[in-house]
Design a protein around this motif. Structure first.
Motif, short mmCIF file in Angstrom:
data_model
loop_
_atom_site.label_atom_id
_atom_site.label_comp_id
_atom_site.label_asym_id
_atom_site.label_seq_id
_atom_site.Cartn_x
_atom_site.Cartn_y
_atom_site.Cartn_z
N VAL A 1 -4.74 -7.67 8.08
CA VAL A 1 -5.26 -8.10 7.03
C VAL A 1 -5.58 -9.54 6.94
CG1 VAL A 1 -5.08 -7.98 4.50
CG2 VAL A 1 -3.84 -6.30 5.84
N GLY A 2 -6.66 -9.93 6.47
CA GLY A 2 -6.84 -11.38 6.31
C GLY A 2 -8.42 -11.54 6.34
N GLY B 1 0.77 -1.23 -0.14
CA GLY B 1 -0.14 0.05 0.07
C GLY B 1 0.85 1.28 -0.18
N GLY B 2 1.94 1.34 -0.75
CA GLY B 2 2.82 2.68 -0.89
C GLY B 2 3.85 2.60 0.58
N SER B 3 3.63 1.59 1.26
CA SER B 3 4.42 1.86 2.51
C SER B 3 5.60 0.62 2.51
CB SER B 3 3.64 1.93 3.89
OG SER B 3 2.89 2.94 3.95
N LYS C 1 -2.77 -11.25 8.75
CA LYS C 1 -1.59 -10.91 8.48
C LYS C 1 -1.55 -9.54 9.10
CE LYS C 1 -0.74 -9.33 4.62
NZ LYS C 1 -0.39 -9.07 2.94
N HIS C 2 -0.45 -9.59 10.19
CA HIS C 2 0.00 -8.23 10.81
C HIS C 2 1.19 -7.49 10.36
CE1 HIS C 2 1.23 -5.85 14.85
NE2 HIS C 2 0.07 -5.42 14.27
N GLN C 3 1.21 -6.36 9.89
CA GLN C 3 1.92 -5.79 9.12
C GLN C 3 2.39 -4.73 10.20
OE1 GLN C 3 1.94 -6.19 4.57
NE2 GLN C 3 -0.09 -4.93 5.18
N THR C 4 3.85 -4.41 10.30
CA THR C 4 4.46 -2.99 11.13
C THR C 4 5.31 -2.34 10.13
OG1 THR C 4 4.40 -4.22 12.98
CG2 THR C 4 5.60 -2.20 12.68
N PHE C 5 4.76 -1.03 9.55
CA PHE C 5 5.48 -0.29 8.67
C PHE C 5 6.62 0.64 9.15
CE2 PHE C 5 1.09 -1.11 7.33
CZ PHE C 5 1.32 -1.67 6.14
N ALA C 6 7.59 1.02 8.25
CA ALA C 6 8.76 1.69 8.75
C ALA C 6 8.30 2.83 9.46
CB ALA C 6 9.64 2.06 7.26
N ASP C 7 7.21 3.38 9.20
CA ASP C 7 6.65 4.86 9.81
C ASP C 7 5.98 4.61 11.28
OD1 ASP C 7 4.16 3.99 9.18
OD2 ASP C 7 3.57 5.42 8.02
N GLY C 8 5.91 3.32 11.67
CA GLY C 8 5.55 2.82 13.01
C GLY C 8 4.08 2.54 12.96
#
Length: 152
Positions: free
Chosen positions: A150-151, A56-58, A138-145
């Protein structure tokens, strides 16, 4: 002379579901491919889902999968739906849970059928339905915190 479709190899196998599993250890392409081996299959389709470095762009920094206890029963329901629609000789699906790194295999599915078109279609239905209907999150952690679940 009998038609080609009358040959037993053109029909679905009696018990085509060979491997269904959820694992917290690395997945094996070779294991899944071997599971769908069948002398009557003229086509085998294999799909591999891997953890990518963005969504999603992150930028994705960490990712983990978890599942409901009913997950293997739901996988079987999807597999039976696929084998009921196509002349599947063999089918396998394995999904990973736990913490994964970028590049890790998250899911491997494969289907063998008498012909390639059927194998492609059955494999696509298998992965699409697994992704949309099976209780794996799915649990995602992004670089921006920020983070997201998702699932199905």
């Amino acid at each position: 002379m009998a038609s080609t479709n009358d040959h037993p190899g053109e029909q679905a196998a009696q018990d085509p579901i060979r491997l269904l599993a959820v694992r917290d250890t690395p997945l094996s392409l070779d294991e899944v491919f071997r599971a769908v081996g069948d002398d009557a299959a003229g086509g085998t389709a294999l799909f591999v889902g891997t953890v990518r470095d963005h969504d999603g762009g992150s930028d994705v920094e960490a990712l983990g999968y978890s599942c409901h206890p009913s997950v293997e029963g739901e996988m079987r329901r999807i597999a039976e739906k696929v084998t009921g629609r196509f002349p599947v000789r063999a089918l396998a699906a394995v999904h990973r849970v736990g913490d994964l790194a970028v590049g890790d295999l998250a899911v491997v599915v494969a289907v063998s059928c008498p012909h390639r078109g059927e194998a492609f279609e059955a494999c696509r239905m298998l992965i699409d339905d697994l992704k949309h209907e099976v209780p794996i999150w799915k649990h995602q952690t992004f670089a921006d915190g920020s983070e997201e679940w998702v699932g199905a």
